[in-house]
Design a protein around this motif. Structure first.
Motif, short mmCIF file in Angstrom:
data_model
loop_
_atom_site.label_atom_id
_atom_site.label_comp_id
_atom_site.label_asym_id
_atom_site.label_seq_id
_atom_site.Cartn_x
_atom_site.Cartn_y
_atom_site.Cartn_z
N GLY A 129 9.00 11.21 20.06
CA GLY A 129 7.89 11.49 19.15
C GLY A 129 7.26 10.20 18.70
N GLN A 130 6.23 10.31 17.89
CA GLN A 130 5.53 9.12 17.41
C GLN A 130 4.89 9.44 16.06
OE1 GLN A 130 1.46 8.70 19.47
NE2 GLN A 130 2.70 9.69 21.01
N ASP A 131 4.61 8.42 15.29
CA ASP A 131 3.77 8.64 14.12
C ASP A 131 2.78 7.49 14.02
OD1 ASP A 131 5.05 6.47 12.95
OD2 ASP A 131 6.35 7.71 11.71
N ARG A 132 1.75 7.71 13.24
CA ARG A 132 0.68 6.74 13.17
C ARG A 132 0.23 6.53 11.74
NH1 ARG A 132 -2.97 9.69 17.30
NH2 ARG A 132 -1.17 11.03 17.21
N ALA A 133 -0.26 5.34 11.44
CA ALA A 133 -0.85 5.07 10.13
C ALA A 133 -2.13 4.27 10.34
CB ALA A 133 0.12 4.30 9.25
N VAL A 159 -12.99 6.88 4.79
CA VAL A 159 -13.57 8.21 4.69
C VAL A 159 -12.93 9.11 5.76
CG1 VAL A 159 -15.69 9.57 4.77
CG2 VAL A 159 -15.73 7.22 3.88
N VAL A 160 -12.25 10.16 5.32
CA VAL A 160 -11.61 11.11 6.22
C VAL A 160 -12.44 12.38 6.25
CG1 VAL A 160 -9.52 12.43 6.75
CG2 VAL A 160 -9.32 10.17 5.66
N THR A 161 -13.01 12.70 7.39
CA THR A 161 -13.79 13.93 7.55
C THR A 161 -12.94 14.95 8.30
OG1 THR A 161 -15.83 12.64 7.64
CG2 THR A 161 -15.95 14.93 8.41
N THR A 162 -12.69 16.10 7.67
CA THR A 162 -11.89 17.15 8.31
C THR A 162 -12.78 18.37 8.53
OG1 THR A 162 -9.97 16.38 7.06
CG2 THR A 162 -9.76 18.51 8.17
N ARG A 163 -12.78 18.89 9.75
CA ARG A 163 -13.50 20.13 10.03
C ARG A 163 -12.49 21.24 10.22
NH1 ARG A 163 -17.46 19.39 14.87
NH2 ARG A 163 -15.60 18.49 15.81
N ARG A 194 0.82 -1.20 0.00
CA ARG A 194 0.00 0.00 0.00
C ARG A 194 0.86 1.25 0.00
NH1 ARG A 194 -4.47 -2.27 4.26
NH2 ARG A 194 -5.94 -3.03 2.69
N VAL A 195 0.32 2.31 -0.62
CA VAL A 195 1.02 3.58 -0.69
C VAL A 195 0.72 4.38 0.58
CG1 VAL A 195 1.19 5.75 -1.96
CG2 VAL A 195 0.83 3.62 -3.20
N ASP A 196 1.76 4.92 1.20
CA ASP A 196 1.55 5.81 2.36
C ASP A 196 1.06 7.16 1.86
OD1 ASP A 196 2.27 3.95 4.17
OD2 ASP A 196 4.07 4.97 4.89
N THR A 204 -5.56 0.36 -1.77
CA THR A 204 -4.18 0.76 -2.13
C THR A 204 -3.57 1.77 -1.17
OG1 THR A 204 -5.06 2.50 -3.57
CG2 THR A 204 -4.55 0.40 -4.61
N CYS A 205 -4.36 2.34 -0.25
CA CYS A 205 -3.85 3.43 0.60
C CYS A 205 -3.70 3.04 2.05
CB CYS A 205 -4.79 4.64 0.56
SG CYS A 205 -4.82 5.46 -1.00
N ARG A 206 -2.67 3.61 2.65
CA ARG A 206 -2.43 3.56 4.09
C ARG A 206 -2.29 5.02 4.48
NH1 ARG A 206 2.60 2.89 6.70
NH2 ARG A 206 2.51 1.78 8.67
N LEU A 207 -3.16 5.48 5.37
CA LEU A 207 -3.15 6.90 5.73
C LEU A 207 -2.18 7.13 6.87
CD1 LEU A 207 -7.01 7.55 5.78
CD2 LEU A 207 -5.40 7.88 3.89
N THR A 208 -1.31 8.13 6.73
CA THR A 208 -0.34 8.39 7.79
C THR A 208 -0.66 9.70 8.49
OG1 THR A 208 1.20 9.53 6.32
CG2 THR A 208 1.47 7.15 6.55
N PHE A 209 -0.39 9.70 9.80
CA PHE A 209 -0.62 10.86 10.66
C PHE A 209 0.66 11.10 11.43
CE2 PHE A 209 -4.57 8.86 9.84
CZ PHE A 209 -5.52 9.87 9.78
N GLY A 210 1.20 12.31 11.37
CA GLY A 210 2.43 12.59 12.11
C GLY A 210 2.18 13.61 13.19
N ASP A 211 2.99 13.56 14.24
CA ASP A 211 2.87 14.54 15.32
C ASP A 211 3.41 15.90 14.91
OD1 ASP A 211 3.26 12.98 18.56
OD2 ASP A 211 1.52 13.48 17.35
#
Lengths: 254, 254
Positions: B180-184, A208-212, A79-81, A231-238
């Motif tokens: 720090g940390q990151d998440r997927a 589904v990513v909901t952003t306010r 999967r694509v990050d 195909t997707c892997r969603l990444t979240f960074g601090d």
């Protein structure tokens, strides 16, 4: 190939087969390779077609296989990050989203889930449709909801819809200072229009990513983005620093 | 009930039915109510059983329906917002996860995806199993991987496994300062052991949250948490302040 680490746990037959198949994908097949047809595979592993099909469905859910009509079943690439830090204030200079269209109706006419997020806001609502591609492949389709109250100086004389109008809404939105945002991720199924843009069948699993987006003490805009779950892997960074590490994990481990 | 907003888009029959059913759930049914059986529903909407079943599967994927063997199909309550900011440094005072077990093996014996995240780290790996509940319901099962190198002072004299050992590993992990940390987040299917803890069938769709914790310039621990995709909506906030807003959206809109 005939053993798994799960032998102590009672498990359905297709689940054991899935584990065995998963190991076979690692060792006997390469990315993009077309798998033998279901009849041959079922014979090779000594299982019923129905059992095989369940195992293939699991592997598709886990992103290991792609199944497409007319092509058959192929071994999926990893999967694509896809970074969600790209959900910046819409229209900012580093925005990765491509505006495709814009329509306008009343807030009350929007889907109930959207109307609820704009409680206390009245009047018209601009709906900007945008898409996001990675390496030339469509990965996400977005509906960005912008109340007319958030873009009070939007010229009325231009085209009432289309990409030109979409860009005007985004430009006006930039006048507001962003106070903050929050995001939520959940499982959904692709609507017919999104599915078409994502090259999937309607109903395919999507994230589904909901952003306010908050500005001036209220919800200034809402983005509902539909990502391909296969195909997707969603990444979240601090932080910005850590975001980079998504693409170079070895740098942290060394 | 017979019209939808999607009439201009060509769509499969079950998709149209799904939209109609979705509206019916809003107006004609209440949360927890058991739906009529498939034969009656198919007759009521004038469709084939196969079409009805496809539509029900879509609604289950979207979290609108729960289908359980022996109980039937019920109208699901809204998904629960589960904050991922709770993926704090494991073992911290405000940690919501309950340790259940701990086992130890070599890093090389871990799943390939886990071993890859510890490139350059050698030796033993503690695997802590934890669970997370919300309102008394299990919402997530976690495997927390902690290399022995991250907890060098872990006493060897205690029990080699079990919740007592798990708490010792977490306590020792607290000695490291978190950089720090990151998440997927990605779509997966529940393993048999996770499925049991989450009260689901093996293979049920789950949201897999992978968190990497960095300390002293390397990956100090990795958490792989499996959330129920049918009942959970994962929230991500930019700041502590905004996190609160997940549970009070009206405050922002007013």
């Amino acid at each position: 190939m005939g053993t798994t680490q799960l032998e102590t746990v009672p498990e359905p037959k297709y689940w054991h087969l899935k584990t065995v198949l998963s190991e076979a994908l690692d060792t006997d097949f390469s990315v993009g390779e077309i798998l033998p047809n279901e009849r041959d595979l079922a014979a090779r592993f000594g299982v019923a077609r129905a059992t095989l099909r369940q195992a293939l469905e699991q592997l598709e859910l886990e992103g290991r296989l792609h199944r497409r009509r007319g092509v058959g079943t192929t071994v999926a690439p990893p999967r694509v990050d896809v970074s969600t830090s790209q959900h910046t204030w819409p229209g900012a200079a580093d925005d990765v989203w491509q505006p495709a269209d814009c329509t306008t109706a009343t807030i009350a006419a929007a889907p109930a889930a959207v109307t609820r997020m704009f409680t206390g806001v009245e009047g018209e609502l601009h709906t900007v449709r945008r898409t996001r591609t990675t390496h030339g492949q469509p990965v996400a389709a977005e509906l960005l909801y912008v109340p007319a109250a958030s873009v009070p100086e939007l010229p009325a004389i231009e085209a009432p819809s289309g990409p030109v109008r979409a860009r005007s809404v985004l430009r006006e939105l930039q006048r507001l200072g962003l106070d903050g945002q929050d995001r939520a991720v959940e499982l959904g199924s692709a609507r017919a229009d999104d599915a078409k843009e994502l090259d999937r069948l309607p109903g395919a699993p999507v994230l589904v990513v909901t952003t306010r987006y908050f500005a001036q003490g209220r919800t200034a805009a809402v983005s509902v983005a539909t990502y391909r779950a296969d195909t997707c892997r969603l990444t979240f960074g601090d932080s910005g620093d850590l975001e980079i590490s998504h693409h170079g994990p070895a740098a942290h481990a060394s």
